[in-house]
Write an enzyme that holds these catalytic residues in place. Structure first.
Site, PDB file in Angstrom:
ATOM      1  N   HIS A  20       0.893  -1.346   0.022  1.00  0.00           N
ATOM      2  CA  HIS A  20       0.093  -0.222  -0.350  1.00  0.00           C
ATOM      3  C   HIS A  20       0.630   1.290   0.208  1.00  0.00           C
ATOM      4  O   HIS A  20       0.814   2.013   0.982  1.00  0.00           O
ATOM      5  CB  HIS A  20      -1.016  -0.109   1.517  1.00  0.00           C
ATOM      6  CG  HIS A  20      -1.994   1.143   1.598  1.00  0.00           C
ATOM      7  ND1 HIS A  20      -2.963   1.852  -0.196  1.00  0.00           N
ATOM      8  CD2 HIS A  20      -2.943   1.562   2.822  1.00  0.00           C
ATOM      9  CE1 HIS A  20      -3.516   2.512   0.700  1.00  0.00           C
ATOM     10  NE2 HIS A  20      -3.789   1.974   1.663  1.00  0.00           N
TER      11      HIS A  20
ATOM     12  N   GLN B  42      -0.154   5.057   1.710  1.00  0.00           N
ATOM     13  CA  GLN B  42      -0.525   4.978   2.475  1.00  0.00           C
ATOM     14  C   GLN B  42       1.204   5.461   3.469  1.00  0.00           C
ATOM     15  O   GLN B  42       0.414   6.094   4.003  1.00  0.00           O
ATOM     16  CB  GLN B  42      -0.964   4.017   3.058  1.00  0.00           C
ATOM     17  CG  GLN B  42      -1.526   3.777   4.709  1.00  0.00           C
ATOM     18  CD  GLN B  42      -2.637   4.372   5.028  1.00  0.00           C
ATOM     19  OE1 GLN B  42      -3.455   4.333   4.351  1.00  0.00           O
ATOM     20  NE2 GLN B  42      -2.004   5.029   5.970  1.00  0.00           N
TER      21      GLN B  42
ATOM     22  N   ASP C  95      -2.878  -1.883  12.634  1.00  0.00           N
ATOM     23  CA  ASP C  95      -4.114  -1.813  11.089  1.00  0.00           C
ATOM     24  C   ASP C  95      -4.596  -3.951  11.540  1.00  0.00           C
ATOM     25  O   ASP C  95      -4.909  -4.400  12.654  1.00  0.00           O
ATOM     26  CB  ASP C  95      -3.414  -2.195   9.778  1.00  0.00           C
ATOM     27  CG  ASP C  95      -4.058  -2.190   8.542  1.00  0.00           C
ATOM     28  OD1 ASP C  95      -5.072  -1.816   9.043  1.00  0.00           O
ATOM     29  OD2 ASP C  95      -3.684  -3.176   7.677  1.00  0.00           O
TER      30      ASP C  95
ATOM     31  N   ARG D 102      -2.969  11.659   2.667  1.00  0.00           N
ATOM     32  CA  ARG D 102      -2.589  10.402   1.237  1.00  0.00           C
ATOM     33  C   ARG D 102      -3.417  11.576   0.940  1.00  0.00           C
ATOM     34  O   ARG D 102      -2.818  11.354  -0.517  1.00  0.00           O
ATOM     35  CB  ARG D 102      -4.315   9.703   1.960  1.00  0.00           C
ATOM     36  CG  ARG D 102      -4.282   8.499   3.164  1.00  0.00           C
ATOM     37  CD  ARG D 102      -2.759   7.619   2.342  1.00  0.00           C
ATOM     38  NE  ARG D 102      -3.461   7.325   1.465  1.00  0.00           N
ATOM     39  CZ  ARG D 102      -4.179   5.994   1.273  1.00  0.00           C
ATOM     40  NH1 ARG D 102      -4.995   5.694   1.961  1.00  0.00           N
ATOM     41  NH2 ARG D 102      -4.377   5.368  -0.239  1.00  0.00           N
TER      42      ARG D 102
END
Ligand code: CP
Ligand code: NVA
Length: 304
Positions: free
Chosen positions: A129, A132, A224, A291
């Site tokens: 990712h 991120q 996460d 982001r």
């Protein structure tokens, strides 16, 4: 000129990485200056999995840069059923200037990128990712101007988010410790690459099983979900993660004033308690905001 893409952080040079990070701060601080930078450019987004942050921040970011965006549902495109993925890639390249993809398998992103003549951005795959991790690093830079002294501890599943953090923090001299149950430790090849990179940057990469050991002296505690998108129907046993919850007790073992990070969406009561994510140590919405800024910088880098 060879087209540029952002599929993983591995294939970004140090120079490009620094350029994107520097530009992220500029677009955040001087928003108006970039209102027309991508005027007339068109961004397509294909998401095989749900998203709030990635989809909205890319669409809003593209509009703030003067461009247009189009969400293309996989149900409409029906790759592999209505026509092969490679035909979709070549067709979309004739209309669009850039494509953001969120896929189950990282191989699909690699396959699309192979046939696209436009830049492709990975908006999350089972492997990594990258957007991120860029936003996370920007957030750490904002809170800790001297990132080389900083320690980040990641607690929980060794997943796509960890892979990108390993690839980025090891290059930026940030000390990074991951504590996971042994069955869910991070990808060995990524860890080896990160360890090699850390030797050059002066960071330390540590993989362990004990959350208390990982958070000792940590400035940031990151977690996460234990079950990522696409793993819901797998036989993954979430009970092994119980000792890996980021809660008040674990936070008290880190440095006083340590920040708490999460890429979101969070499962309160599982990987993190409501009390911790709502506490004044939590910087999860700064990460979410960043982001937008890093992705605008990435779009400018790829499209100009
Ligand atoms: N962190 C993140 O990628 O969020 P979304 O799944 O909502 O896009
Ligand atoms: N590891 C999570 C991250 C979500 C942004 C997932 O892949 O579902």
């Amino acid at each position: 000129m060879k087209k540029k893409s952002l599929l993983t952080l591995e294939n970004l040079s140090d120079k490009t990485l620094d350029k994107i990070i520097d530009l992220s701060f500029k677009v955040k601080n001087e928003k108006e200056k970039y209102y027309k930078t991508l005027k007339g450019k068109n961004l397509g987004l294909i998401f095989e999995k749900p998203s709030t942050r990635t989809r909205v921040s890319f669409e809003v970011g593209m509009h703030q840069l003067g461009g247009n965006s189009f969400s293309l549902s996989p149900g409409q495109l029906q790759p592999g059923k209505r026509e092969p993925l490679k035909d979709i890639a070549r067709t979309l390249s004739r209309y669009l200037d850039c494509l953001v993809l969120r896929t189950f398998s990282h191989d699909s992103i690699v396959e699309i990128d192979k046939y696209c003549t436009i830049p492709v951005i990975n908006g999350l795959s089972d492997y990594c990712h990258p957007c991120q991790a860029l936003a996370d690093y920007m957030t750490i830079c904002e809170k800790s101007p001297k990132t080389k002294d900083v320690k980040v501890a990641y607690i929980g599943d060794g997943n796509n988010v960890v892979n990108s953090l390993l690839m980025l923090l090891s290059r930026k001299g940030v000390h990074f410790t991951v504590a996971s149950p042994s069955k869910f430790a991070p990808n060995k090849i990524v860890v080896e690459k990160a360890m090699a990179l850390s030797k050059k940057s002066g960071s330390t990469i540590e993989i362990c099983k004990d959350p208390a050991q990982a958070v000792c002296e940590a400035d940031y505690i990151y977690t996460d979900v234990w079950i990522s998108m696409g793993e819901e129907s797998s036989k993954k046993d979430a009970s092994v993660f119980a000792p890996y919850q980021v809660n008040g007790d674990l936070l008290s073992k880190a440095k006083p004033g340590a920040y708490v990070m999460h890429c979101l969406p969070a499962h309160r009561g599982q990987e993190i308690t409501d009390e911790v994510i709502e506490s004044d140590r939590s910087i999860v919405f700064d990460q979410a905001e960043n982001r937008l800024h890093v992705q605008k910088a990435a779009l400018i880098h790829l499209l100009t």
